[in-house]
Design a protein around this motif. Structure first.
Motif, PDB file in Angstrom:
ATOM      1  N   HIS A   1     124.147   8.590 118.839  1.00 58.11           N
ATOM      2  CA  HIS A   1     122.929   7.830 118.562  1.00 58.11           C
ATOM      3  C   HIS A   1     121.880   8.746 117.927  1.00 58.11           C
ATOM      4  CE1 HIS A   1     119.672   4.983 119.057  1.00 58.11           C
ATOM      5  NE2 HIS A   1     120.496   4.095 119.625  1.00 58.11           N
ATOM      6  N   GLU A   2     121.598   8.546 116.640  1.00 56.94           N
ATOM      7  CA  GLU A   2     120.708   9.433 115.897  1.00 56.94           C
ATOM      8  C   GLU A   2     119.283   9.418 116.461  1.00 56.94           C
ATOM      9  OE1 GLU A   2     120.762   8.801 111.718  1.00 56.94           O
ATOM     10  OE2 GLU A   2     122.927   9.137 111.521  1.00 56.94           O
ATOM     11  N   GLN A   3     118.759   8.234 116.763  1.00 60.39           N
ATOM     12  CA  GLN A   3     117.394   8.159 117.270  1.00 60.39           C
ATOM     13  C   GLN A   3     117.268   8.855 118.618  1.00 60.39           C
ATOM     14  OE1 GLN A   3     115.830   4.179 117.640  1.00 60.39           O
ATOM     15  NE2 GLN A   3     113.982   4.848 118.717  1.00 60.39           N
ATOM     16  N   VAL A   4     118.229   8.603 119.494  1.00 59.50           N
ATOM     17  CA  VAL A   4     118.210   9.231 120.826  1.00 59.50           C
ATOM     18  C   VAL A   4     118.175  10.742 120.690  1.00 59.50           C
ATOM     19  CG1 VAL A   4     119.616   9.706 122.866  1.00 59.50           C
ATOM     20  CG2 VAL A   4     119.255   7.350 122.127  1.00 59.50           C
TER      21      VAL A   4
ATOM     22  N   HIS B   1     115.369  16.052 120.803  1.00 57.80           N
ATOM     23  CA  HIS B   1     114.976  17.344 120.240  1.00 57.80           C
ATOM     24  C   HIS B   1     113.498  17.633 120.541  1.00 57.80           C
ATOM     25  CE1 HIS B   1     118.664  17.665 117.719  1.00 57.80           C
ATOM     26  NE2 HIS B   1     118.353  18.952 117.744  1.00 57.80           N
ATOM     27  N   PHE B   2     112.655  16.634 120.301  1.00 58.27           N
ATOM     28  CA  PHE B   2     111.224  16.812 120.564  1.00 58.27           C
ATOM     29  C   PHE B   2     110.967  17.042 122.051  1.00 58.27           C
ATOM     30  CE2 PHE B   2     107.320  14.901 122.151  1.00 58.27           C
ATOM     31  CZ  PHE B   2     106.371  15.650 121.469  1.00 58.27           C
ATOM     32  N   TRP B   3     111.618  16.260 122.894  1.00 54.04           N
ATOM     33  CA  TRP B   3     111.377  16.347 124.333  1.00 54.04           C
ATOM     34  C   TRP B   3     111.808  17.700 124.889  1.00 54.04           C
ATOM     35  CZ3 TRP B   3     108.224  15.086 127.660  1.00 54.04           C
ATOM     36  CH2 TRP B   3     108.500  14.986 129.032  1.00 54.04           C
ATOM     37  N   VAL B   4     112.922  18.229 124.387  1.00 49.80           N
ATOM     38  CA  VAL B   4     113.355  19.556 124.823  1.00 49.80           C
ATOM     39  C   VAL B   4     112.318  20.602 124.411  1.00 49.80           C
ATOM     40  CG1 VAL B   4     115.063  21.379 124.438  1.00 49.80           C
ATOM     41  CG2 VAL B   4     115.817  19.041 124.898  1.00 49.80           C
ATOM     42  N   SER B   5     111.792  20.473 123.206  1.00 53.69           N
ATOM     43  CA  SER B   5     110.760  21.402 122.744  1.00 53.69           C
ATOM     44  C   SER B   5     109.530  21.326 123.633  1.00 53.69           C
ATOM     45  CB  SER B   5     110.382  21.081 121.297  1.00 53.69           C
ATOM     46  OG  SER B   5     109.343  21.924 120.848  1.00 53.69           O
ATOM     47  N   ASN B   6     109.180  20.123 124.070  1.00 48.33           N
ATOM     48  CA  ASN B   6     108.018  19.930 124.937  1.00 48.33           C
ATOM     49  C   ASN B   6     108.178  20.654 126.266  1.00 48.33           C
ATOM     50  OD1 ASN B   6     106.699  18.147 127.271  1.00 48.33           O
ATOM     51  ND2 ASN B   6     105.457  17.897 125.418  1.00 48.33           N
ATOM     52  N   GLN B   7     109.404  20.811 126.727  1.00 54.69           N
ATOM     53  CA  GLN B   7     109.639  21.459 128.017  1.00 54.69           C
ATOM     54  C   GLN B   7     109.174  22.909 128.011  1.00 54.69           C
ATOM     55  OE1 GLN B   7     110.399  19.360 130.453  1.00 54.69           O
ATOM     56  NE2 GLN B   7     110.396  17.967 128.701  1.00 54.69           N
ATOM     57  N   TYR B   8     109.262  23.567 126.874  1.00 53.24           N
ATOM     58  CA  TYR B   8     108.816  24.950 126.809  1.00 53.24           C
ATOM     59  C   TYR B   8     107.310  25.043 127.040  1.00 53.24           C
ATOM     60  CZ  TYR B   8     113.460  26.244 125.227  1.00 53.24           C
ATOM     61  OH  TYR B   8     114.807  26.447 125.168  1.00 53.24           O
ATOM     62  N   ALA B   9     106.561  24.081 126.524  1.00 50.77           N
ATOM     63  CA  ALA B   9     105.114  24.045 126.770  1.00 50.77           C
ATOM     64  C   ALA B   9     104.838  23.774 128.246  1.00 50.77           C
ATOM     65  CB  ALA B   9     104.462  22.978 125.903  1.00 50.77           C
ATOM     66  N   ALA B  10     105.578  22.825 128.819  1.00 51.11           N
ATOM     67  CA  ALA B  10     105.388  22.499 130.233  1.00 51.11           C
ATOM     68  C   ALA B  10     105.720  23.690 131.120  1.00 51.11           C
ATOM     69  CB  ALA B  10     106.255  21.299 130.612  1.00 51.11           C
ATOM     70  N   LEU B  11     106.785  24.404 130.779  1.00 49.85           N
ATOM     71  CA  LEU B  11     107.178  25.582 131.562  1.00 49.85           C
ATOM     72  C   LEU B  11     106.106  26.670 131.474  1.00 49.85           C
ATOM     73  CD1 LEU B  11     110.992  25.756 130.738  1.00 49.85           C
ATOM     74  CD2 LEU B  11     109.984  25.445 132.997  1.00 49.85           C
ATOM     75  N   THR B  12     105.520  26.832 130.306  1.00 47.38           N
ATOM     76  CA  THR B  12     104.446  27.813 130.144  1.00 47.38           C
ATOM     77  C   THR B  12     103.257  27.461 131.028  1.00 47.38           C
ATOM     78  OG1 THR B  12     105.107  28.274 127.861  1.00 47.38           O
ATOM     79  CG2 THR B  12     102.872  28.883 128.497  1.00 47.38           C
ATOM     80  N   ILE B  13     102.924  26.183 131.082  1.00 46.85           N
ATOM     81  CA  ILE B  13     101.812  25.721 131.917  1.00 46.85           C
ATOM     82  C   ILE B  13     102.102  25.961 133.391  1.00 46.85           C
ATOM     83  CG2 ILE B  13     100.613  23.640 132.736  1.00 46.85           C
ATOM     84  CD1 ILE B  13     100.787  22.609 129.853  1.00 46.85           C
ATOM     85  N   HIS B  14     103.295  25.579 133.831  1.00 46.45           N
ATOM     86  CA  HIS B  14     103.634  25.771 135.245  1.00 46.45           C
ATOM     87  C   HIS B  14     103.673  27.255 135.617  1.00 46.45           C
ATOM     88  CE1 HIS B  14     104.094  21.623 136.082  1.00 46.45           C
ATOM     89  NE2 HIS B  14     105.210  21.443 135.409  1.00 46.45           N
ATOM     90  N   GLN B  15     104.121  28.105 134.696  1.00 46.26           N
ATOM     91  CA  GLN B  15     104.118  29.538 134.981  1.00 46.26           C
ATOM     92  C   GLN B  15     102.691  30.052 135.115  1.00 46.26           C
ATOM     93  OE1 GLN B  15     106.957  31.647 135.566  1.00 46.26           O
ATOM     94  NE2 GLN B  15     105.163  32.695 136.424  1.00 46.26           N
ATOM     95  N   ALA B  16     101.801  29.560 134.258  1.00 38.14           N
ATOM     96  CA  ALA B  16     100.393  29.949 134.358  1.00 38.14           C
ATOM     97  C   ALA B  16      99.804  29.478 135.694  1.00 38.14           C
ATOM     98  CB  ALA B  16      99.596  29.361 133.202  1.00 38.14           C
ATOM     99  N   GLN B  17     100.172  28.273 136.122  1.00 39.13           N
ATOM    100  CA  GLN B  17      99.693  27.764 137.410  1.00 39.13           C
ATOM    101  C   GLN B  17     100.211  28.617 138.565  1.00 39.13           C
ATOM    102  OE1 GLN B  17     101.250  23.783 136.805  1.00 39.13           O
ATOM    103  NE2 GLN B  17      99.190  22.928 136.598  1.00 39.13           N
ATOM    104  N   ILE B  18     101.460  29.040 138.473  1.00 36.79           N
ATOM    105  CA  ILE B  18     102.039  29.902 139.506  1.00 36.79           C
ATOM    106  C   ILE B  18     101.305  31.239 139.550  1.00 36.79           C
ATOM    107  CG2 ILE B  18     104.101  31.209 140.161  1.00 36.79           C
ATOM    108  CD1 ILE B  18     105.761  28.874 138.976  1.00 36.79           C
ATOM    109  N   ASP B  19     101.053  31.820 138.376  1.00 39.57           N
ATOM    110  CA  ASP B  19     100.371  33.118 138.301  1.00 39.57           C
ATOM    111  C   ASP B  19      98.940  33.022 138.825  1.00 39.57           C
ATOM    112  OD1 ASP B  19     102.673  34.139 137.186  1.00 39.57           O
ATOM    113  OD2 ASP B  19     101.938  34.037 135.118  1.00 39.57           O
ATOM    114  N   GLN B  20      98.216  31.959 138.448  1.00 41.78           N
ATOM    115  CA  GLN B  20      96.842  31.782 138.915  1.00 41.78           C
ATOM    116  C   GLN B  20      96.796  31.586 140.427  1.00 41.78           C
ATOM    117  OE1 GLN B  20      95.399  28.471 136.594  1.00 41.78           O
ATOM    118  NE2 GLN B  20      94.625  29.774 134.964  1.00 41.78           N
ATOM    119  N   THR B  21      97.762  30.841 140.942  1.00 40.18           N
ATOM    120  CA  THR B  21      97.823  30.620 142.387  1.00 40.18           C
ATOM    121  C   THR B  21      98.078  31.924 143.119  1.00 40.18           C
ATOM    122  OG1 THR B  21      98.704  28.389 142.010  1.00 40.18           O
ATOM    123  CG2 THR B  21      98.920  29.282 144.223  1.00 40.18           C
ATOM    124  N   ALA B  22      98.997  32.729 142.594  1.00 38.88           N
ATOM    125  CA  ALA B  22      99.309  34.013 143.219  1.00 38.88           C
ATOM    126  C   ALA B  22      98.094  34.937 143.222  1.00 38.88           C
ATOM    127  CB  ALA B  22     100.475  34.673 142.486  1.00 38.88           C
TER     128      ALA B  22
END
Length: 257
Positions: free
Chosen positions: A214-217, A222-243
């Motif tokens: 399915h081409e559209q899927v 592809h976009f959603w996987v790319s978005n995960q890298y941004a989300a992971l960066t945010i969560h890592q920053a939250q972990i670091d700030q909490t620590a």
């Protein structure tokens, strides 16, 4: 009583007695202020200790939530990459069910809800000054006023709607019940699971083929996987700030104790 003695001393022009009585009055007032001040400081110390203990509990909870959210996002990203590898032909799926599971759970979303009740209460009551470390107050202000992160961590992609519009409801329900777990604070965990035994294998195979081709899927994935890298960066920053906030808070508690 004292006023009566002062009056008698004045009438008798016993100025030495008058002076003594005035000294006694002044000393009484000074001691009274000191006792009241000591009591107020004791009360503030008790309130500060309660607040610090609650802040510690909140931050420890947030540390757990952000760490769990990071692990969850890693799972979502890895499943998305896995599904795309099947679509590109770079990898061969171990089973048709694994294809469906990867495509569906790659559509999961959601961040972690931080606990901020204690900090908000201290702001509302004006008790933030009870945290006597300027450094820690600054860290807490920065930590609890970070904005904009949820726009990325809580965003729902077009991929989610598309792929869930293709996978039949009974299979989605099976995945929800057997291959996904909700954790406190809006955090989640994905579980590897076998497919339903009652489902026709031909149906599973046809669905897997549809998703892979399915081409559209796959374009939206592809976009959603790319978005995960941004989300992971945010969560890592939250972990670091909490620590960092936890370290400063524990140091302050250690100094007080």
């Amino acid at each position: 009583m004292i006023l009566s003695r002062i009056s008698q001393a004045i009438r008798a022009q016993n100025w030495f007695a008058v002076a003594i009585e005035f000294v006694i009055v002044i000393l009484g007032v000074v001691i009274g202020f000191q006792v009241n001040g000591w009591a107020e400081r004791q009360d503030e110390d008790r309130r500060a200790a309660v607040y610090l203990d609650r802040l510690l509990s909140d931050l420890e909870t947030n540390e757990m939530r952000f760490t769990t959210a990071y692990a969850f996002r890693e799972q979502v990203r890895d499943l998305g990459m896995e599904a795309l590898s099947y679509a590109s032909g770079e990898a061969e799926a171990p089973s048709d069910w694994r294809v469906i599971l990867a495509y569906f759970n790659a559509s999961q979303a959601g961040g972690a809800e931080p606990v901020d009740a204690t900090y908000r209460e201290m702001l509302a009551t004006g008790d933030l000054d009870l945290v006597r470390s300027v450094q820690l107050r600054g860290l807490l202000a920065s930590y609890y006023t970070s904005t904009g992160f949820s726009e990325i961590t809580d965003s729902l992609p077009a991929y989610r709607e598309t792929v869930r519009g293709i996978i039949p409801i009974d299979l989605q329900t099976y995945i929800w019940e057997n291959c996904w777990q909700s954790i406190v604070g809006r955090t989640q965990r994905l579980i590897d699971c076998d497919g339903p035994e009652t489902t026709d294998p031909g149906r599973i195979s046809a669905l897997a083929t549809t998703l892979i081709g399915h081409e559209q899927v796959n374009a939206e994935l592809h976009f959603w996987v790319s978005n995960q890298y941004a989300a992971l960066t945010i969560h890592q920053a939250q972990i670091d700030q909490t620590a960092e906030a936890l370290s400063a808070l524990r140091d302050l508690i250690g100094e007080i104790e």
